[in-house]
Write a protein that holds these residues in place. Structure first.
Motif, PDB file in Angstrom:
ATOM      1  N   SER A   1       0.840  -1.198   0.000  1.00 41.77           N
ATOM      2  CA  SER A   1       0.000   0.000   0.000  1.00 41.77           C
ATOM      3  C   SER A   1       0.870   1.241   0.000  1.00 41.77           C
ATOM      4  O   SER A   1       2.073   1.194   0.277  1.00 41.77           O
TER       5      SER A   1
ATOM      6  N   ASP B  88       0.691   3.487   2.161  1.00 46.96           N
ATOM      7  CA  ASP B  88       1.116   3.651   3.550  1.00 46.96           C
ATOM      8  C   ASP B  88       2.382   2.850   3.814  1.00 46.96           C
ATOM      9  O   ASP B  88       3.278   3.296   4.537  1.00 46.96           O
TER      10      ASP B  88
ATOM     11  N   LEU C  76       3.537  -0.610  -6.964  1.00 52.58           N
ATOM     12  CA  LEU C  76       2.286   0.072  -7.311  1.00 52.58           C
ATOM     13  C   LEU C  76       2.436   0.894  -8.598  1.00 52.58           C
ATOM     14  O   LEU C  76       2.228   2.118  -8.608  1.00 52.58           O
TER      15      LEU C  76
END
Length: 299
Positions: free
Chosen positions: A192, A194, A261
């Motif tokens: 993620s 985060d 990502l």
């Protein structure tokens, strides 16, 4: 005495050569299309300009004086030089001359280099005798050299904050965020944003001065402008960082790098062809820009 050479002098010298080659004043009338008295007047003008006699004419016939012989030889050299100059000038009318100093950003994709080579090949097929110099440097250095007239053109990813520089879009390069084997995120799935924020990101002080990177982290202990140095930081397993996709591709294929990502953190860097707007481009520079834009036209 003849101290300066004017168009009239050249005309008189041509009459003189024609008279000599015809064998006298009378014989030169048909060649020159003027009467004998006019020829005599023109020859007298030339002798006055020179300050000495060129020929003897009378019942004994036409003959050159010793100085006339020397003037004839010098005149033939002069006219030969004029014809040579005219021929060379005609040849130069479409000839591109001078030099082109072109700066390139570091670590360009092979396809970009191929297109650059194609542009140079196009240019070399022109009527030209241009000396090329290619220089690879960081964007800030390329900008500095453009501003100081050390480069005619530069290809790179520029801050575009220099008002003195013109920029034309040339191509784009995909950037992605990566980590390497040994980094805690390499085998984590899913990852993620985060998660990314907890790790040390390589900073790029120039390339992304406009905060182009979609992902920004906190404090970083790694800083570099060079792509190769970014790769070294990432391969250490201690940092995550952005790399051009074409640089990372072989490392990713061998299982040593992982894109993080890519849909969320990836972005495209626009490369431009830049020049100094205050400098008048040479014919060679304008021709090469034309060839360069043609080579990159379908990018």
């Amino acid at each position: 005495m003849l101290s300066q050479l004017h168009d009239l002098d050249l005309q008189l010298l041509r009459i003189f050569v024609t008279v000599v080659e015809s064998g006298g004043f009378s014989a030169a009338q048909g060649e020159l299309g003027i009467g004998q008295s006019t020829i005599s007047t023109q020859m007298a003008k030339l002798e006055t300009r020179l300050g000495f006699r060129l020929c003897e004419r009378g019942k004994a016939g036409f003959r050159l004086t010793p100085k006339g012989e020397q003037v004839l030889a010098a005149t033939r050299k002069l006219f030969g030089a004029i014809e040579t100059f005219k021929g060379e000038a005609r040849g130069m009318s479409g000839l591109l001359l001078g030099e082109l100093r072109i700066g390139l950003s570091e670590a360009l994709d092979n396809q970009v280099l191929q297109r650059l080579g194609k542009a140079i090949g196009r240019f070399r097929q022109r009527n030209q005798a241009v000396h090329f110099e290619l220089i690879s440097a960081m964007p800030a250095e390329l900008e500095r050299r453009l501003l100081q007239d050390q480069l005619h053109l530069a290809i790179g990813y520029f801050s575009r904050t220099q008002a003195a520089l013109d920029h034309q879009p040339l191509f784009g390069e995909q950037e992605r965020l990566y980590c390497a084997v040994g980094h805690p995120l390499f085998h984590r799935d899913p990852v993620s944003l985060d998660d990314l924020s907890r790790y040390d990101l390589v900073q790029h002080p120039y390339r992304f001065g406009e905060a182009m990177e979609p992902f920004q982290s906190g404090p970083s202990s790694a800083r570099t402008e060079q792509v190769e140095c970014s790769l070294a930081f990432i391969l250490s397993g201690a940092h995550i960082g952005y790399l051009p996709e074409h640089i990372a591709a072989p490392w990713e294929a061998s299982g040593q790098l992982r894109a993080l990502l890519p849909e969320q953190t990836g972005y495209r860097v626009n490369f431009h062809l830049s020049s100094h707007r205050g400098r008048q481009p040479s014919e060679a520079q304008m021709a090469f820009v034309e060839d360069l834009l043609a080579a990159f036209g379908d990018v």
